[in-house]
Design an enzyme around this catalytic site. Structure first.
Site, short mmCIF file in Angstrom:
data_model
loop_
_atom_site.label_atom_id
_atom_site.label_comp_id
_atom_site.label_asym_id
_atom_site.label_seq_id
_atom_site.Cartn_x
_atom_site.Cartn_y
_atom_site.Cartn_z
N CYS A 1 -0.32 2.77 -4.21
CA CYS A 1 -1.10 3.98 -4.41
C CYS A 1 -0.27 5.21 -4.03
O CYS A 1 0.68 5.13 -3.25
CB CYS A 1 -2.37 3.96 -3.58
SG CYS A 1 -3.70 3.07 -4.35
N HIS B 1 0.86 -1.17 0.00
CA HIS B 1 0.00 0.00 0.00
C HIS B 1 0.91 1.23 0.00
O HIS B 1 2.09 1.14 0.33
CB HIS B 1 -0.88 0.03 1.25
CG HIS B 1 -1.91 -1.07 1.29
ND1 HIS B 1 -2.86 -1.23 0.31
CD2 HIS B 1 -2.14 -2.04 2.20
CE1 HIS B 1 -3.63 -2.26 0.62
NE2 HIS B 1 -3.21 -2.77 1.76
#
Length: 391
Positions: free
Chosen positions: A263, A210
């Site tokens: 991300c 992430h």
């Protein structure tokens, strides 16, 4: 040209080729040295349907140029004369492997000849055969998080695909899974001291987790922390600090290729898993004066880097909960088909191009080349079982 012939019959070949024929052609082309073992396995293992295998095979061969295409056509004629005729390849001169020229004249270039020719080009980073055996890469994948709601389902596929691709490119893989932000930093620091870096021609660093705009999240990351806690994050900028000439002189003037699947912001939710941090996720300076020449020289603090980030700033990148992330899937496909032929910047461009026709109509993602300080072109010169493959 044979390459054009294959292009003209591509659709029909994809529709008509059988699984048995594809395996036979793969064996033939592997025996010819057109495909290496990793590429052969990629066609068979990374495609679930016969049509996808056929499409992967013909695209891979076309990308290698006319000589490779000529060989595939010749093997197709031998293996399946009926399909060869049905595709219209029997019209005109029968397809044959490129003949040996008996008359006097220039000798056709071999793979090694092509490789040596490129080595004499001052606009290309040197790649010595001896150095290729010392290639080393770093692969970090975060899959399981302390907060199980952040688990990255499908990332196992990304890890497997990247490890396979790195090995196919001739890199030893230093692999870590499920690291905190500090552990990621420690892994980069340790990697910067790897003994093979003195001999390698390049390095590849792949980090998948992430992320936020300028950081990658460690496995202990949580959305809410107390005032005296630090978020479990790894600053992306630290990659360049660990591998720059000051901290890692062994990599001076050598390409450092960075791929980050994470991300870079928060986007709106979707049915697909996204690599964001949102809980809704499913799935040394010197005085210039009086310096005398005594072997002292200045070098650029940051040079010979190129990075591919999975999305533009402040946006999300998408990952399928079974098949893995779109970025890694496209990197694997493009590198498998074109790594022998194209330099790294062109490979990254081809990956980005895949996102123009994104398969999810309501979603958009665009990878970004970042902090590119390459001063020359870098080619992998992919090794094969029998030596170098054609470039």
């Amino acid at each position: 040209m044979a390459e054009k012939k294959l292009f003209n019959v591509r659709r029909k070949f994809v529709e008509e080729a059988t699984n048995a024929l594809i395996k036979q052609l793969l064996d033939d082309l592997f025996g010819d040295g057109v495909l290496n073992k990793g590429q052969k396995n990629c066609v068979l293992e990374e495609n679930s349907t016969t049509e996808d295998k056929a499409r992967s095979l013909i695209d891979m061969v076309m990308a290698k140029g006319d000589a490779a295409s000529r060989k595939m056509i010749a093997h197709l004629q031998s293996r399946d004369p009926s399909l060869y005729s049905k595709l219209g390849l029997s019209s005109g001169q029968p397809a044959q492997p490129e003949p040996q020229k008996e008359q006097q004249g220039p000798t056709p270039l071999t793979s090694d000849d092509i490789w040596r020719k490129k080595q004499n080009d001052r606009d290309i980073y040197p790649v010595a055969k001896d150095f290729m055996s010392s290639r080393v890469s770093l692969l970090i994948t975060n899959i399981k998080f302390t907060d199980e709601r952040l688990n990255r389902n499908g990332a196992e596929k990304d890890e497997a695909n990247m490890e396979k691709q790195l090995k196919a490119l001739g890199y030893e893989v230093v692999k870590h899974t499920n690291l905190t932000g500090k552990a990621i930093d420690d892994a980069l620091n340790e990697f910067s001291k790897h003994p093979k870096l003195k001999e390698t021609d390049s390095v590849l660093v792949v980090i998948m987790s992430h992320g936020k705009r300028d950081t990658v999240l460690g496995v202990d990351w949580k959305k809410k922390i107390s005032d005296n806690e630090r978020p479990d994050e790894f600053p992306i900028d630290n990659i360049y600090k660990h591998l720059n000439p000051e901290k890692c002189p062994a990599l001076l003037n050598k390409p450092k290729i960075i791929i980050i699947q994470a991300c870079r912001g928060e986007g709106e939710g979707s049915a697909l898993v996204r690599d964001g941090a949102n809980a809704a996720v499913v799935s040394d300076d010197a005085d210039e004066g009086n310096i005398e020449d005594d072997g002292l020289r200045f070098v650029n603090k940051e040079k010979d880097f190129i990075s591919l980030l999975s999305c533009t700033p402040d946006t999300v990148s998408y990952r399928h909960s079974v098949e893995g992330s779109f970025l890694i899937k496209f990197v694997d496909e493009v590198f498998t088909a074109y790594a022998q032929k194209d330099d790294i910047e062109e490979l990254f461009r081809k990956v980005m191009q895949r996102f123009e026709d994104f398969s999810i109509p309501a979603k958009r993602q665009m990878p970004t080349k970042d902090r590119c300080t390459l001063t020359k072109r870098f080619y992998f010169f992919q090794p094969s079982e029998a030596g170098f493959t054609s470039v």
